[in-house]
Design an enzyme around this catalytic site. Structure first.
Site, PDB file in Angstrom:
ATOM      1  CG  HIS A  38      -2.215  -0.624   1.054  1.00  0.00           C
ATOM      2  ND1 HIS A  38      -3.415   0.041   1.182  1.00  0.00           N
ATOM      3  CD2 HIS A  38      -2.529  -1.892   0.715  1.00  0.00           C
ATOM      4  CE1 HIS A  38      -4.408  -0.802   0.943  1.00  0.00           C
ATOM      5  NE2 HIS A  38      -3.895  -1.989   0.664  1.00  0.00           N
ATOM      6  CD  GLU A 106      -6.656  -1.748  -3.282  1.00  0.00           C
ATOM      7  OE1 GLU A 106      -5.571  -1.131  -3.170  1.00  0.00           O
ATOM      8  OE2 GLU A 106      -6.773  -2.969  -3.101  1.00  0.00           O
TER       9      GLU A 106
END
Length: 323
Positions: A38, A106
């Site tokens: 991330h 994402e």
């Protein structure tokens, strides 16, 4: 037989804490490590987000367990050619124990360079082309590629493992499962959905590995565990495509205001009831998964590993039932 691993949450813990968890996971009898990739955490309460490739380099020096990214998006934030180089180096550092989990990503992590976030169908096309680029470079040959989404000019990887890194493709719906079956060396999905596993296998997955993961919150006080899980991971209960399209932790915090503690209590194993933990993990085995990675939410890491070493992993491996 299903293998049981530990899922390192890079959104919630510092690099030093993740290294400690990796050591404890190996000592507790877990058979592999997964690590999230991330740029941002899901919310500010989680509060961390170290660079995954630095973490994998460090992990390679403190554990002998296999390491898998769950998952890296190789399409926007980092070009697939650079991802290919990073994965090859990770495999060399780990002596061939690295597997590359890949997904369509994402907006939370991928929007940061300022480009538009593509629709889902285009993201899958980009993922397929990225896999092509990574596979070409993994041969060690000089690569020039002019595709729909990516250009590579006279690129060659010089540091390569003995065998190409396995590419495990993530998916949460039938189209993504079919893509994983067609282009992946394995399939990653986070819910114990036997139908998705079957769709992957019919699309070319055959006997390839299927990997899943879940979060739990061990605590001697179940109510306190529920509060911890709700504070740190309410985003897990957001429906539909929200997790793919919301761009910032602040947006996730706003959406998570709709998630109640009762919703978390119904969805996440909380507390220290051995049977609940065994049943939640075993559901993946029963759905046809080959590997399952468990992540402990919150600070009680040593107690979690002691509990799984003594109570949960032996029952999972022996097929023991728990009343």
């Amino acid at each position: 037989m299903t293998a049981y691993g530990y899922f390192l949450s890079s959104e919630e813990f510092t690099p030093a804490e993740l290294l400690d968890q990796a050591r404890m996971a190996e000592q507790a009898g877990f058979e592999g490590l997964a690590v999230s990739d991330h740029f941002h955490p899901w919310n500010d309460e989680q509060g961390q987000s170290p660079f995954v490739w630095s973490m994998i380099g460090a992990l390679s020096q403190v554990t002998s367990l296999p390491i898998t990214t769950l998952v890296t998006c190789p399409t926007v934030r980092v070009h697939p050619a650079i991802n290919a180089q990073a994965a090859a180096t990770a495999a060399v550092l780990t002596g061939g124990r690295f597997r590359f989990g890949l997904g369509s990503g994402e907006a939370l992590n991928e929007h940061i360079l300022g480009g538009a976030w593509p629709e889902a169908a285009e993201r899958l096309q980009m993922l397929e082309e990225a896999v092509q680029v990574i596979r070409k470079l993994s041969t060690g040959e000089r690569v020039t590629h002019h595709g729909t989404h990516y250009t590579v000019q006279n690129a060659r990887l010089y540091t390569l493992p003995a065998e190409p890194v396995p590419l495990y493709v993530s998916g949460f719906g039938p189209e993504a499962a079919a893509l994983a079956g067609r282009i992946g060396d394995g399939f990653v999905t986070m819910t114990p959905d036997a139908t998705l596993v079957e769709q992957f296998r019919r699309a070319g997955g055959g006997g390839k590995p299927v990997i899943g993961g879940l979060k739990v919150c061990w605590d001697t006080d179940r109510a306190r565990a529920v509060k911890t899980a709700h504070r740190l991971w309410p985003s897990e209960q957001l429906p539909g495509e929200l997790a793919q399209i919301l761009p910032t932790p602040e947006h996730f915090e706003q959406a998570a205001g709709l998630v109640t503690e009762d919703m978390v209590a119904d969805a996440v194993v909380c507390g220290d009831a051995t049977g609940d933990h065994v049943a939640a993990v075993r559901a993946y085995s029963e759905a046809g998964f080959d590997e399952v990675y468990v992540s402990q939410i919150g600070p009680d890491q040593k107690q979690f590993f002691d509990f799984y070493r003594a109570e949960v992993l032996p029952r999972l491996r022996d097929g023991m039932s728990v009343d």
